[in-house]
Design an enzyme around this catalytic site. Structure first.
Site, mmCIF file in Angstrom:
data_model
loop_
_atom_site.group_PDB
_atom_site.id
_atom_site.type_symbol
_atom_site.label_atom_id
_atom_site.label_comp_id
_atom_site.label_asym_id
_atom_site.label_seq_id
_atom_site.Cartn_x
_atom_site.Cartn_y
_atom_site.Cartn_z
ATOM 1 N N GLY A 36 0.841 -1.200 0.000
ATOM 2 C CA GLY A 36 0.000 0.000 0.000
ATOM 3 C C GLY A 36 0.875 1.249 0.000
ATOM 4 O O GLY A 36 0.698 2.158 -0.820
ATOM 5 N N HIS A 37 1.871 1.281 0.912
ATOM 6 C CA HIS A 37 2.806 2.414 0.942
ATOM 7 C C HIS A 37 3.588 2.493 -0.370
ATOM 8 O O HIS A 37 3.826 3.582 -0.901
ATOM 9 C CB HIS A 37 3.804 2.261 2.088
ATOM 10 C CG HIS A 37 3.194 2.229 3.453
ATOM 11 N ND1 HIS A 37 3.190 1.104 4.242
ATOM 12 C CD2 HIS A 37 2.560 3.185 4.163
ATOM 13 C CE1 HIS A 37 2.602 1.369 5.387
ATOM 14 N NE2 HIS A 37 2.192 2.619 5.372
ATOM 15 N N GLY A 147 -3.407 6.929 1.610
ATOM 16 C CA GLY A 147 -4.197 5.799 1.144
ATOM 17 C C GLY A 147 -5.674 5.972 1.478
ATOM 18 O O GLY A 147 -6.033 6.555 2.506
ATOM 19 N N ASP A 150 -7.523 4.577 4.901
ATOM 20 C CA ASP A 150 -7.824 5.506 5.992
ATOM 21 C C ASP A 150 -8.687 6.622 5.405
ATOM 22 O O ASP A 150 -8.237 7.765 5.268
ATOM 23 C CB ASP A 150 -6.529 6.049 6.588
ATOM 24 C CG ASP A 150 -5.716 4.951 7.246
ATOM 25 O OD1 ASP A 150 -6.191 4.375 8.231
ATOM 26 O OD2 ASP A 150 -4.615 4.643 6.752
HETATM 27 O O1 PAF Z 1 -1.643 6.955 7.972
HETATM 28 C C1 PAF Z 1 -0.650 6.959 8.730
HETATM 29 O O2 PAF Z 1 0.231 6.094 8.674
HETATM 30 C C2 PAF Z 1 -0.505 8.073 9.753
HETATM 31 O O3 PAF Z 1 -1.720 8.397 10.326
HETATM 32 C C3 PAF Z 1 0.211 9.331 9.210
HETATM 33 C C4 PAF Z 1 -0.615 10.009 8.115
HETATM 34 C C5 PAF Z 1 1.568 8.941 8.660
HETATM 35 C C6 PAF Z 1 0.411 10.343 10.333
HETATM 36 O O4 PAF Z 1 1.209 9.828 11.368
#
Ligand code: PAF
Length: 282
Positions: A36-37, A147, A150
């Site tokens: 996903g990242h 993403g 969330d």
């Molecule tokens: O989605 C996440 O991993 C976190 O909420 C974020 C946006 C990096 C903020 O710490």
């Protein structure tokens, strides 16, 4: 690809890029990166000349009984993934670098945060908005990538950027799933083999909800009822919420008569997982 720990190092690098007229994308993460990242890093690499990935488990967005201590961390593994997918810089600060002694300014939001994860995790979005604002001020990116898993976070960030006139384009990217449907999450690593199997109730209930919408069901109660029944049949699952909200307000609705978000949060054992679909996408 460089890894830096201080705000000064990030600023110096971004200043150098800017001096050469380069554009900069930011992918904010809490590390333990997955596909996903990787898809966010690839999107940023496509759209921008340089990509910064922040890798910081932000203590401010965890409640007192949540998983801050056990949250998985592995910078070496993350570095390889960032490099492979076209990232140029990882910002991996210690908490003290981000929150110096006496830190006392927060970005809070009074709308969009009353339902869903905002209801279950009361201080969560204040922590997210504060750290993301800080990251935006440190990196000053042209674009930032989040993403759609969330979904509430994405709506909150968009609203914050609009409210506070932050000159940054926010890009939402699709949910990435395992072959069997489970949405990718760093928290999936907490699941043992039985729980991993049980966790499929999340994506199965999302598929069921989507099918009902596709077949013309308009009653939110009917959709929520069927999804709840499916999840409740799994002994290892405990529902936090199954809700349908208006995309614009994140408030619950009863009829699917406007763009809506169907979002779920379910504990599998001790692990809290989320998933969702947008009515517009079915
Ligand atoms: O989605 C996440 O991993 C976190 O909420 C974020 C946006 C990096 C903020 O710490």
């Amino acid at each position: 690809m460089r890894v830096v720990k201080t705000i000064d190092e990030v600023r110096a690098q971004v200043r150098e890029w800017r001096a050469h007229g380069l554009t900069v994308g930011l992918v904010p993460t809490m590390g333990y990166l997955h596909e996903g990242h990787a898809s966010l890093i690839e999107a940023s690499h496509r759209d921008n000349d340089r990509t910064v990935v922040s890798d910081f488990v932000n203590p401010m967005q965890f409640g007192p009984t949540e998983d801050l201590e056990s949250y998985p961390r592995d910078l070496d593994r993350d570095s390889k993934i960032v490099e492979e997918h076209g990232g140029d810089l990882i910002f991996n600060p210690e908490p003290a670098e981000m929150y110096h002694e006496g830190f006392s300014s927060f970005v809070d939001m009074t709308v969009l945060t009353q339902e869903l994860c905002g209801l279950s995790r009361p201080i969560h979005f204040r922590g997210v908005c504060t750290v993301v604002s800080k990251l935006f001020n440190i990196v000053k990116p042209d674009r930032a990538y989040f993403g759609k898993k969330d979904a509430q976070q994405l709506a909150v960030i968009r609203h914050m950027v609009d409210d506070l006139n932050m000159d940054i384009e926010i890009i939402g990217c699709p949910i990435i799933r395992e072959a069997d449907g489970l949405a990718k999450s760093s928290r999936n690593t907490y699941l043992n083999a039985d729980e991993r199997q049980a966790a499929l109730v999340l994506s199965r209930s999302i598929a069921l909800g989507k099918d009902m919408v596709k077949n013309g069901e308009k009653s939110c109660d009917a959709i929520i009822g069927e999804m709840t029944k499916l999840i409740s049949a799994e002994p290892l699952a405990r529902i936090d919420y199954v809700k349908i909200v208006d995309c614009a307000t994140m408030q619950q609705i009863t009829e699917l008569d406007r763009p809506a978000l169907c979002a779920i949060a379910v504990y599998i054992g001790k692990t809290r997982l989320i998933d969702n679909f947008f009515s517009e996408d079915v």
